[in-house]
Scaffold this active site. Structure first.
Site, PDB file in Angstrom:
ATOM      1  N   CYS A  30      31.743  44.818  36.886  1.00 34.07           N
ATOM      2  CA  CYS A  30      33.027  45.414  37.242  1.00 34.07           C
ATOM      3  C   CYS A  30      32.781  46.382  38.395  1.00 34.07           C
ATOM      4  O   CYS A  30      31.903  47.245  38.317  1.00 34.07           O
ATOM      5  CB  CYS A  30      33.613  46.154  36.042  1.00 34.07           C
ATOM      6  N   CYS A  77      33.485  50.227  37.161  1.00 33.66           N
ATOM      7  CA  CYS A  77      32.641  50.978  36.224  1.00 33.66           C
ATOM      8  C   CYS A  77      31.217  50.454  36.084  1.00 33.66           C
ATOM      9  O   CYS A  77      30.390  51.093  35.445  1.00 33.66           O
ATOM     10  CB  CYS A  77      33.302  51.027  34.852  1.00 33.66           C
ATOM     11  N   CYS A  88      40.218  27.094  43.873  1.00 35.68           N
ATOM     12  CA  CYS A  88      41.530  27.726  43.698  1.00 35.68           C
ATOM     13  C   CYS A  88      41.733  28.913  44.626  1.00 35.68           C
ATOM     14  O   CYS A  88      42.838  29.437  44.724  1.00 35.68           O
ATOM     15  CB  CYS A  88      41.725  28.155  42.245  1.00 35.68           C
ATOM     16  N   CYS A  90      38.688  44.546  32.275  1.00 32.05           N
ATOM     17  CA  CYS A  90      37.385  45.050  31.848  1.00 32.05           C
ATOM     18  C   CYS A  90      37.589  45.853  30.568  1.00 32.05           C
ATOM     19  O   CYS A  90      38.431  46.746  30.514  1.00 32.05           O
ATOM     20  CB  CYS A  90      36.795  45.932  32.947  1.00 32.05           C
ATOM     21  N   CYS A 107      36.586  49.854  31.189  1.00 37.14           N
ATOM     22  CA  CYS A 107      37.403  50.798  31.970  1.00 37.14           C
ATOM     23  C   CYS A 107      38.861  50.371  32.119  1.00 37.14           C
ATOM     24  O   CYS A 107      39.639  51.062  32.762  1.00 37.14           O
ATOM     25  CB  CYS A 107      36.784  51.045  33.339  1.00 37.14           C
ATOM     26  N   HIS A 144      41.899  45.779  36.041  1.00 35.65           N
ATOM     27  CA  HIS A 144      42.371  44.401  36.209  1.00 35.65           C
ATOM     28  C   HIS A 144      41.291  43.584  36.911  1.00 35.65           C
ATOM     29  O   HIS A 144      40.754  43.991  37.940  1.00 35.65           O
ATOM     30  CB  HIS A 144      43.651  44.406  37.052  1.00 35.65           C
ATOM     31  N   HIS A 179      42.956  36.551  35.870  1.00 39.21           N
ATOM     32  CA  HIS A 179      43.633  35.842  34.775  1.00 39.21           C
ATOM     33  C   HIS A 179      42.732  34.731  34.255  1.00 39.21           C
ATOM     34  O   HIS A 179      41.827  34.273  34.952  1.00 39.21           O
ATOM     35  CB  HIS A 179      44.957  35.248  35.266  1.00 39.21           C
ATOM     36  N   ASP A 236      35.656  20.238  34.178  1.00 32.52           N
ATOM     37  CA  ASP A 236      34.523  19.755  33.406  1.00 32.52           C
ATOM     38  C   ASP A 236      33.571  20.919  33.127  1.00 32.52           C
ATOM     39  O   ASP A 236      32.501  21.026  33.720  1.00 32.52           O
ATOM     40  CB  ASP A 236      33.809  18.631  34.154  1.00 32.52           C
ATOM     41  N   ARG A 260      39.293  28.644  32.803  1.00 29.77           N
ATOM     42  CA  ARG A 260      38.998  29.110  34.161  1.00 29.77           C
ATOM     43  C   ARG A 260      39.373  30.577  34.247  1.00 29.77           C
ATOM     44  O   ARG A 260      40.534  30.931  34.242  1.00 29.77           O
ATOM     45  CB  ARG A 260      39.774  28.310  35.207  1.00 29.77           C
ATOM     46  N   CYS A 309      39.866  33.169  36.513  1.00 31.59           N
ATOM     47  CA  CYS A 309      40.179  33.276  37.929  1.00 31.59           C
ATOM     48  C   CYS A 309      40.146  34.770  38.269  1.00 31.59           C
ATOM     49  O   CYS A 309      41.076  35.506  37.943  1.00 31.59           O
ATOM     50  CB  CYS A 309      41.554  32.669  38.173  1.00 31.59           C
TER      51      CYS A 309
END
Length: 148
Positions: free
Chosen positions: A54, A57, A72, A103, A106, A109, A112, A120, A126, A128
């Site tokens: 992260c 933190c 993506c 996280c 802390c 964000h 998602h 596979d 996923r 993202c």
């Protein structure tokens, strides 16, 4: 991000302190749940071996072993390092229902998680994740030798 000289409980850091510690773009994504533009982050196409922390933190969240090319526009992982490293929030912004990943240490964000997209991977998930939410710590030659 500015270097942190003392260890502080990330949950106790004030909003003003986060603004001082993070760049404006880091703050926007990590603390205000914004999203960096697709295909612009430093880790989108990275295949370096190491762990991803992260950026706010320093908590270790993902490893390069679980990173995969989803094409993506953001780094994708099929699982976090451990389930207790992240927590999930129902996100109904942008006219859809998604699962936000934060996280656990802390509450920053990260991005998602999406399921059932047909990749596979062992989990069919996923994660993202915004590059700006992460910091790659490259594996050392000793780390790679121990894994061999």
């Amino acid at each position: 991000m500015t270097e942190q000289t003392e260890r502080t409980d990330p949950q106790a850091i004030t909003d003003d302190e986060w603004r001082r510690r993070l760049t404006p773009e880091e703050y926007r994504v990590l603390r205000q749940a914004a999203t960096e533009p697709p295909f612009t982050g430093e880790y989108v196409d990275t295949d370096s071996v190491g762990s991803y922390q992260c950026r706010a933190c320093g908590a270790e969240l993902f490893t390069s072993d679980t990173k995969f090319g989803s094409h993506c526009g953001w780094p994708s992982f099929y699982t976090p390092l451990a389930e207790d490293r992240v927590h999930y929030i129902r996100d109904t912004t942008m006219g859809m229902e998604r699962v936000e990943v934060r996280c656990a240490q802390c509450n920053s964000h990260l991005g998602h998680v999406f399921t059932g997209e047909g990749y596979d991977t062992p989990t069919d998930e996923r994660y993202c994740i915004n590059s700006i939410s992460l910091r790659l710590v490259p594996a050392t030659s000793e780390d790679r030798a121990a894994d061999a």
